[in-house]
Write an enzyme that holds these catalytic residues in place. Structure first.
Site, PDB file in Angstrom:
ATOM      1  N   HIS A  14      36.107  21.880  -8.044  1.00 36.43           N
ATOM      2  CA  HIS A  14      37.139  20.960  -7.545  1.00 36.43           C
ATOM      3  C   HIS A  14      37.725  21.528  -6.256  1.00 36.43           C
ATOM      4  O   HIS A  14      38.922  21.786  -6.153  1.00 36.43           O
ATOM      5  CB  HIS A  14      38.211  20.722  -8.616  1.00 36.43           C
ATOM      6  CG  HIS A  14      37.709  19.846  -9.725  1.00 36.43           C
ATOM      7  ND1 HIS A  14      37.760  18.472  -9.676  1.00 36.43           N
ATOM      8  CD2 HIS A  14      37.107  20.150 -10.898  1.00 36.43           C
ATOM      9  CE1 HIS A  14      37.225  17.956 -10.779  1.00 36.43           C
ATOM     10  NE2 HIS A  14      36.816  18.958 -11.532  1.00 36.43           N
ATOM     11  N   ASP A  39      30.224  18.333 -19.986  1.00 33.33           N
ATOM     12  CA  ASP A  39      31.482  17.788 -19.452  1.00 33.33           C
ATOM     13  C   ASP A  39      31.907  16.575 -20.295  1.00 33.33           C
ATOM     14  O   ASP A  39      32.498  15.623 -19.796  1.00 33.33           O
ATOM     15  CB  ASP A  39      31.348  17.405 -17.974  1.00 33.33           C
ATOM     16  CG  ASP A  39      32.689  17.384 -17.250  1.00 33.33           C
ATOM     17  OD1 ASP A  39      33.661  17.984 -17.751  1.00 33.33           O
ATOM     18  OD2 ASP A  39      32.780  16.751 -16.175  1.00 33.33           O
TER      19      ASP A  39
HETATM   20  C1  LIG Z   1      36.291  16.065 -16.418  1.00 27.53           C
HETATM   21  C2  LIG Z   1      36.052  16.087 -14.954  1.00 27.53           C
HETATM   22  O1  LIG Z   1      36.934  16.421 -14.209  1.00 27.53           O
HETATM   23  N1  LIG Z   1      34.872  15.749 -14.532  1.00 27.53           N
HETATM   24  C3  LIG Z   1      34.440  15.568 -13.157  1.00 27.53           C
HETATM   25  C4  LIG Z   1      35.242  14.491 -12.454  1.00 27.53           C
HETATM   26  O2  LIG Z   1      36.532  14.951 -12.214  1.00 27.53           O
HETATM   27  C5  LIG Z   1      34.602  14.065 -11.126  1.00 27.53           C
HETATM   28  O3  LIG Z   1      35.271  12.926 -10.634  1.00 27.53           O
HETATM   29  C6  LIG Z   1      33.138  13.725 -11.353  1.00 27.53           C
HETATM   30  C7  LIG Z   1      32.366  13.267 -10.120  1.00 27.53           C
HETATM   31  O4  LIG Z   1      32.640  14.000  -8.994  1.00 27.53           O
HETATM   32  P1  LIG Z   1      32.020  13.523  -7.583  1.00 27.53           P
HETATM   33  O5  LIG Z   1      32.434  12.107  -7.391  1.00 27.53           O
HETATM   34  O6  LIG Z   1      32.597  14.451  -6.579  1.00 27.53           O
HETATM   35  O7  LIG Z   1      30.549  13.668  -7.706  1.00 27.53           O
HETATM   36  O8  LIG Z   1      32.500  14.847 -11.930  1.00 27.53           O
HETATM   37  C8  LIG Z   1      32.985  15.152 -13.233  1.00 27.53           C
HETATM   38  O9  LIG Z   1      32.901  14.016 -14.064  1.00 27.53           O
END
Ligand SMILES: CC(=O)N[C@@H]1[C@@H](O)[C@H](O)[C@@H](COP(=O)(O)O)O[C@@H]1O
Length: 388
Positions: A197, A277
């Protein structure tokens, strides 16, 4: 009555090699040997399976929920029990309940729940993953932006204290929200530090790895991508051969070609491992869940916030293994290692988990020839379906 148990009738994959016409011998919850079926000691109690394979139990380092429980909403002993039981149906025998960014109070409740799970020896529980709240707003994904903040001394002290009472502690942090000195202090305390993140540059991510972070959380998702003049966190992860990386292999989070490129960078040293996840939906028909007061909808194999943001995965570990085998084209042995040996190595528990060598914890899965999970054992005890 003998304590020695022999399981025969299925091919055995010990994490490295196959054993045909063999029996797995267990004693006191540990693997004692794999022997020819004809050489099972006469005093052993026998379990005879009708074909299929026995493989090492899956190790999932990122499990937000299962069985209708989201860990953030039920950070309790009962919550952990439900989550572990839900994932055992899909072959997971060791997992880290994972707390998505939340308040200090909820973090403390999660740590106390982890302590209780240790005291009660909850089958499948091996520690906690605290994902946030020290993350970057720019790559918040489904984390509540109001809860994200830099790490301070009291956070560091709380994490160190948590490590003292938990067998394993994994934290996901963003280099924007923690200093290299804090990463070094976490590492020094025996905490496994993963980056995620984050919108960090290649240089900033590389500095965080140099400070002691050894892992990347759900590679490609919620992080700076690989660009030509800015290789980002994805580039820093793939460029550094020692870094382990989790991957959500649900066919939605990451394009198959991106997975194949990551495998070419990481498969040699076995640094890429599967995570689910998963949220609370695992093993249920739930169509809607709640995280920090927001609704997540389950539809077409995905979980999304109202604005379309992916919010965890509608995935279990055996389906991730099958995806890596059938869609990505990995040999089944390597797909299984990505769910067992490699995450165990990433967490540093591969002395006892992720394989079936003598002395390993007797946690394993009976798969049918179609790779469906037929039964799961944790620490020598059958946990799915219920013991006969
Ligand atoms: C539980 C958690 O937090 N999971 C993450 C999410 O937060 C994020 O939005 C997604 C896509 O990320 P992206 O759009 O950057 O690929 O990946 C995962 O699902």
């Amino acid at each position: 009555m003998s304590d020695l148990l022999a399981i025969a009738g299925a091919r055995i994959f010990d994490g490295h090699d196959w054993h045909d016409d063999a029996a797995l011998l267990l004693e006191f919850g540990m693997v004692s040997a794999i022997v020819p079926a004809s050489a099972v000691p006469a005093h052993a109690a026998m379990v005879r399976l009708d074909g299929g394979s026995l493989v090492p139990g899956f190790v999932d380092l990122q499990v937000n929920g299962g069985g209708g429980v989201l860990f953030n909403n039920e950070p309790s002993l009962a919550g952990i029990r439900t989550i572990c039981a839900a994932h055992a149906r899909f072959g997971t025998t060791a997992l880290l309940p994972t707390l998505i960014s939340d308040t200090v109070a909820v973090n403390m409740a999660a740590i106390a729940a982890g302590q209780a799970a240790v005291a009660h020896a909850v089958p499948g529980f091996i520690g906690l993953h605290l994902e946030g709240p020290h993350l970057a707003l720019a790559r918040k994904g489904t984390h509540d932006p109001a809860l994200l903040r830099p790490m301070d001394d009291s956070d560091l002290a709380r994490l160190r204290a948590a490590r003292d009472i938990l067998p394993n502690l994994l934290v996901t942090v963003a280099p924007e929200a923690v200093t290299p000195a804090q990463i070094a202090a976490l590492r020094e305390a025996g905490i496994v530090v993963s980056l995620g993140h984050s919108d960090a540059s290649f240089e900033m991510a590389s500095a965080a790895f140099a400070a002691g972070a050894g892992m990347t959380t759900h590679l490609f998702n919620a992080m700076s991508q690989l660009g030509n003049r800015a290789p980002g966190m994805v580039g820093a992860t793939l460029h550094n051969p020692s870094i382990h990386a989790g991957l959500i292999a649900d066919g939605i989070h990451v394009h198959p070609a991106a997975i194949q490129i990551a495998l070419q960078a990481k498969i040699g040293p076995g640094r890429l491992f599967l995570v689910t996840d998963a949220m609370s939906q695992t093993g249920t028909d739930l169509k809607e869940l709640t995280l920090n007061g927001r609704t997540i909808t389950r539809s077409a194999g995905a979980l999304r916030l109202a604005d379309g943001t992916l919010a965890g995965a509608d995935l279990d570990m055996i389906d991730a293994v099958i995806f890596m085998h059938s869609t990505i084209g990995l040999p089944i042995e390597e797909a299984i290692r990505m769910a067992s040996l490699y995450p165990a190595q990433a967490l540093g528990i591969d002395d006892s988990h992720g394989h079936l060598a003598p002395g390993a914890v007797a946690s394993f899965v009976h798969l049918g020839d179609d790779h469906a999970v037929r039964a799961t054992w944790i620490g020598g005890a059958q946990v799915y379906p219920r013991p006969i």
